[in-house]
Design a protein around this motif. Structure first.
Motif, PDB file in Angstrom:
ATOM      1  N   THR A   1      85.013  46.406  41.058  1.00  8.18           N
ATOM      2  CA  THR A   1      85.346  45.765  42.329  1.00  8.18           C
ATOM      3  C   THR A   1      84.151  44.933  42.796  1.00  8.18           C
ATOM      4  OG1 THR A   1      84.771  47.812  43.490  1.00  8.18           O
ATOM      5  CG2 THR A   1      87.096  47.467  42.976  1.00  8.18           C
TER       6      THR A   1
ATOM      7  N   GLN B   1      81.562  49.619  41.016  1.00  4.73           N
ATOM      8  CA  GLN B   1      82.413  49.585  42.207  1.00  4.73           C
ATOM      9  C   GLN B   1      81.542  49.919  43.407  1.00  4.73           C
ATOM     10  OE1 GLN B   1      86.452  49.780  40.419  1.00  4.73           O
ATOM     11  NE2 GLN B   1      86.213  51.761  41.367  1.00  4.73           N
TER      12      GLN B   1
ATOM     13  N   SER C   1      90.685  37.901  44.157  1.00  2.44           N
ATOM     14  CA  SER C   1      89.463  38.330  43.467  1.00  2.44           C
ATOM     15  C   SER C   1      88.420  37.220  43.399  1.00  2.44           C
ATOM     16  CB  SER C   1      89.805  38.829  42.071  1.00  2.44           C
ATOM     17  OG  SER C   1      90.561  40.024  42.145  1.00  2.44           O
TER      18      SER C   1
ATOM     19  N   ASN D   1      89.140  42.838  43.487  1.00  2.00           N
ATOM     20  CA  ASN D   1      88.718  43.155  44.853  1.00  2.00           C
ATOM     21  C   ASN D   1      89.759  42.661  45.850  1.00  2.00           C
ATOM     22  OD1 ASN D   1      86.818  40.669  43.839  1.00  2.00           O
ATOM     23  ND2 ASN D   1      87.624  40.277  45.897  1.00  2.00           N
TER      24      ASN D   1
END
Length: 484
Positions: free
Chosen positions: A342, A322, A402, A365
């Motif tokens: 993410t 992330q 995403s 994300n």
């Protein structure tokens, strides 16, 4: 004749009885365990484990204590088999989102055949003398160690304050015996580059780098020689374990996704919340067995994290990144969502191996936020994974924007023709989705037939693909290839 044949057996019995009467040893006599560390001649690491090696396989009892004392008798640490509280400890000075100390569940005593390893709750003080006592029955059938002279040792001094290079050797030849011991020595709010060199061996420990210790580099002796890992997972230290723990003691710090990330930061074998972290030449292995719940091997939750020449091993959720991260020349294996997090995360020249039916990735994300790009990354499988049983990635309706991009990546036939999966929504609601691909081949280099891919995924044109081959496009100008 019958009496004569039984005479040798009768003689053996009489000899054994005579030996007992005079105190002579018999075949059943027990040897005292070998204790480590032992003696005052050579000082040991302040984070040394305590080991007892018996002359037979050993089992833990159900009660009793092992105590560590200063030379003057002051109690330093205790493992109490009847007290579940002694099966928890703080690691890395971790603080929750509320600024309170978080405690991990762990195994203070690990049995391996004839050897018992005891992992204390705290590092010991440098340049001190200690002794250890063990209650009778702490190990089943084993007598007590209650004489303060039986198990004594002393600790060596720490490296000089502000040292920029630290060594870890499980055999005791380095500055520290554990990776966490070296991380703990780095000062809070560190501002200089610190390199931690880890020697060959298997380091069975949970490692945590708090956000107050940036600029660390952990380097093993080669991914085939240095293995760091633990059977940590959601049941032991994640959502399942934290459900009854007050939020002030359990909520994750630095949460990228505040709601789903309440507890899942604690279940990794190796977790990093710090910026500017680099890991190289090591294997990170979450030894949780298949089906044993979500169990990250490596979790990186900071900015500018680099993994190079590493092996990341688990089943579900093996690698979680992330924030901006770069992975190169590495190997990751798992079955369900075994690369996730993410972004933006750039992975190049690596291998992702599916160990079962499932999904390679689940990248969450925000709309227009950076996701993951995989460049020249081979997608392979274990021998028993069927054709068409694995998706490149999946996402649910909470994250409809995403991004996952595969460029110039060879893929075995376990990747399903549709490529991608959606949960809770369909392509009609997925107009912001960025499931992209360019130049995919089979493992022999022949172009794949991608005509059956998910309709809202897209094959990039050559010019678009060229743009995304540059890590700076995804990583907002940060080029980790030029940083060291």
């Amino acid at each position: 004749m019958r009496q004569l044949r039984s005479l040798p057996a009768l003689v053996a019995v009489l000899c054994a009885l005579a030996a007992l009467l005079v105190g002579a040893p018999t075949a059943q006599a027990r040897s005292a365990p070998v204790l480590q560390p032992q003696g005052l001649d050579e000082a040991v690491c302040t984070d040394t484990p305590l080991r007892m090696t018996f002359d037979r396989n050993v089992q833990l009892g159900t009660s009793g204590q092992l105590q560590v004392h200063h030379a003057d008798g002051t109690l330093v640490d205790v493992v109490d088999l009847a007290d579940p509280g002694t099966y928890q400890k703080s690691i890395g000075g971790a603080l929750t989102d509320y600024g309170e100390v978080h405690r991990w569940f762990y195994e203070p005593v690990v049995l391996d055949g004839r050897t018992a390893s005891v992992h204390l709750h705290y590092p010991l003080d440098p340049r001190q003398e200690y002794y250890v006592t063990v209650d009778e029955g702490f190990f089943r059938g084993e007598p007590a160690i209650d004489d303060p002279q039986t198990w004594r040792f002393r600790t060596r001094d720490h490296p000089a304050a502000g040292a920029s290079r630290l060594t870890v050797d499980q055999g005791g030849g380095g500055d520290f015996c554990t990776v966490q011991g070296a991380v703990d020595f780095v000062p809070q709010h560190n501002t200089q580059d610190v390199r931690i060199d880890v020697g060959p061996g298997t380091y069975r420990e949970i490692v945590y780098v708090p956000q107050t210790k940036p600029h660390l580099s952990v380097r093993g002796s080669g991914a085939g020689r240095t293995v760091i890992g633990y059977p940590n997972n959601s049941v032991l230290n994640g959502d399942a374990a934290m459900s009854d723990v007050p939020a002030r003691q359990s909520y994750c710090p630095r949460r990228v996704l505040p709601q789903p990330d309440r507890f899942n930061c604690w279940r990794a074998a190796f977790g990093v919340d710090a910026d500017d972290f680099r890991l190289a030449d090591a294997t990170i292995h979450n030894t949780t067995p298949k089906g044993g719940s979500q169990a990250e091997a490596f979790r990186g939750n900071g900015d500018r994290i680099v993994l190079e020449r590493v092996r990341v091993l688990s089943y579900q959720d093996s690698l979680r990144l992330q924030g901006r991260a770069f992975v190169t020349d590495s190997y990751v294996e798992g079955d369900v969502d075994f690369v996730w997090g993410t972004g933006g995360v750039f992975v190049q020249d690596s291998e992702l191996k599916s160990l079962g039916t499932g999904y390679v990735s689940q990248i969450r994300n925000a709309d227009d936020g950076p996701g993951n790009v995989f460049l020249r990354t081979r997608l392979t499988r274990a021998a028993d994974v069927p054709d068409g049983s694995v998706l490149l990635g999946r996402i649910d309706s909470r994250f409809p924007g995403s991004q996952v991009v595969f460029l110039d990546s060879p893929m075995d036939a376990h990747i399903d023709a549709v490529g991608w999966g959606l949960t809770g929504f369909d392509c009609a609601a997925g107009e912001r989705l960025r499931f992209w691909e360019h130049g995919s081949t089979d493992l022999d280099g022949h172009a794949l037939d991608v005509s059956g891919r998910l309709p809202c995924s897209r094959q990039l044109a050559a010019a678009e693909a060229a743009k995304w081959r540059d890590p700076g496009t995804l990583l907002d100008g940060w080029d980790p290839r030029t940083s060291e």
